[in-house]
Write an enzyme that holds these catalytic residues in place. Structure first.
Site: not given
Ligand code: ADP
Length: 499
Positions: A305, A402, A249-251, A254, A196
């Site tokens: 990151c 961050e 992605g973001s903590t 995560g 994804k």
């Molecule tokens: P940013 O906040 O910097 O956009 P994210 O951590 O939100 O980074 O996004 C990284 C990835 O995680 C993207 O592919 C986003 O669609 C996905 N993502 C965001 N929220 C969720 C969630 N609740 N569950 C699974 N994946 C998610």
């Protein structure tokens, strides 16, 4: 803003690619979302819609996981030898190389990054990752184990088997690098994938899907489902038939992934945020440390990151380094990614622009001062000026959180013990750097920093072969290098008496 130069002419194939809604790849077929919905992806240099993309949600994730499950559980992928898998991957790398310019252009258009960087960094790195892991396909080995129990007359060995169906959720800062880095070890070890891409930057992963089809990976081995995180991403993370989730992605997200994964206790690997200290000692080669520090934070608009976002400078050299980095920042040519003279493009999205500007305001309200930059650039697109903040301290939000933009906080320090405590005073632990001519100090500091990567007299050097990942809240597991294969394999012990 540097608008005097001409944007490059866009490849005709790219114009066609973005002209019609892009479908998703499920079970070897290009299909619309089950809901029929699409979502827009934007050109960050203008804020205009660039393309429409099929909007995957739970139903599409179900279809994709079913395809990946079938491809993993029975033929022809399962029956392929490691060498055959490796050859397909190598072929994919060759095709990507053939189409490198197209991918660089699309990456620049969708993500905003300067085309020159996409050409020299993003696409070559993606090719290299595929080749690096193609080589590993034939080298994933177990061990023979000397047994002492029960008198010891046993043959015991381990097998490294693919973990199974892998969900891969990736971010928008390096869309192609993230896609290939995730696909490489999964395919090398014989897993199948539902990928994804981030909703901000889905296009290059979809174009990579076309090459995956051309190479001839069996149906269902790689499925690509674009969509939003809260719907498609969440459905993938929670899916009971997925054996592992790999997330970058973001903590904050995560932690959501970890919670979603508890239903079937799927394996989870995480590469998360950072607030990396970049440390300049007074005995450093200052003329190298200054451009090193600038590059550590301004590369990719600071959307990295492992960006060197906390610059610690020993007090004797503080003014010189801050002046030097500020001067370099003031000379950076800001402009649309597709203009070859642009050295810094826009941030990826309106949301990111607001976030970074919000941090700047927060810094000012707590007493920080910008020596250069410090605000949005222009009023069209999502540009932010490269910024150095001084008068900052460890209590401020701009130092603790961050920012993920071109903003560095510069802080002086006196002695090494004080410095190490400050550098480690963060919930993150992704990377760090130290600039010094003193080899003993360099290695002492490298040993004491709680970070997954420490650079000495350089910054941001990454390689397909060198493990990368975080201590503390920067993640779980190590990506790149052969360490990453452990994230995609299960170890099976086999034991039999031989007398
Ligand atoms: P940013 O906040 O910097 O956009 P994210 O951590 O939100 O980074 O996004 C990284 C990835 O995680 C993207 O592919 C986003 O669609 C996905 N993502 C965001 N929220 C969720 C969630 N609740 N569950 C699974 N994946 C998610």
């Amino acid at each position: 803003m540097a608008t005097a130069t001409q944007a490059i002419a866009i490849d005709e194939n790219i114009s066609q690619f973005v002209a019609k809604p892009r479908p998703m790849l499920i079970n070897g077929k290009w299909v619309s979302a089950a809901s029929g919905k699409t979502f827009p992806t934007y050109n960050p240099a203008t804020g205009e819609v660039l393309a429409q993309v099929a909007e995957g949600d739970k139903e599409d994730i179900d279809r994709a996981v079913a395809a990946a499950r079938a491809a993993f559980d029975k033929g022809p992928w399962r029956d392929m030898t490691p060498s055959q898998r490796g050859r397909l991957m190598w072929k994919l790398a060759d095709l990507l190389e053939k189409h490198a310019e197209k991918f660089a252009q699309l990456e620049s258009l969708d993500q905003g990054k300067p085309i020159t960087l996409a050409r020299i960094a993003d696409i070559p790195t993606s090719i290299d990752q595929l080749r690096y892991y193609a080589g590993w396909a034939t080298k994933v080995e177990g061990n023979t184990i000397p047994i002492s129990a029960h008198g010891g007359k046993f043959l015991a060995y381990t097998l490294r088997e693919p973990v199974g169906v892998v969900g891969q959720i990736i971010p928008w800062n390096f869309p192609m690098i993230m896609a290939t880095l995730k696909l490489g070890p999964a395919l090398a070890t014989g897993c199948t994938v539902v990928l994804k891409p981030a909703e901000q930057t889905p296009l290059t992963a979809l174009m990579l899907g076309e090459l995956i089809q051309e190479v001839g990976f069996p149906d269902g081995v790689v499925n690509i489902v674009p969509g939003y995180g809260e719907t498609a991403g969440a459905a993938l993370a929670a899916h009971p038939k997925v054996d592992k989730i790999a997330f970058t992605g973001s903590t904050e997200v995560g932690k959501l992934i970890v919670r979603a994964a508890t239903g079937n206790l799927k394996k989870v690997s995480l590469e998360l945020g950072g607030k990396s200290p970049n440390i300049v000692l007074q005995d450093a080669e200052i003329d190298s440390a200054i451009p090193g520090a600038a590059n550590a934070i301004f590369f990719n608009q600071g959307q990295v990151c492992c960006a060197g976002s906390r610059l610690y400078i020993q007090d004797k050299e503080f003014d010189k380094v801050v002046d030097g980095v500020s001067q370099l920042a003031s000379k950076i040519r800001i402009g649309p990614g597709l203009e070859p003279t642009s050295q810094m493009g826009p941030l990826v999205s309106e949301e990111q622009l607001q976030r970074v500007c919000g941090y700047l305001e927060s810094g000012y309200s707590e007493g920080a001062k910008a020596t250069v930059g410090g605000s949005r650039e222009g009023d069209k697109g999502y540009f932010v000026k490269p910024t150095v903040l001084v008068n900052t301290n460890e209590k401020m939000k701009v130092v603790r959180e961050e920012i993920f933009g071109p903003v560095v906080t510069a802080m002086p320090f006196k002695d090494l013990d004080e410095l190490i405590a400050k550098a480690n005073d963060t919930e993150y632990g992704l990377a760090a750097a130290v600039w010094t001519r003193d080899i003993k100090k360099a290695h002492r500091i490298a040993g004491e920093l709680r970070a997954g990567t420490v650079w000495i007299n350089c910054y941001g050097v990454l390689d397909s072969a060198m493990p990368f990942g975080g201590y503390k809240q920067s993640g779980w597991g190590r990506e790149m290098g052969h360490e990453m294969l452990n994230l995609y394999t299960e170890v099976k012990s086999v034991c039999t008496p031989i007398s």
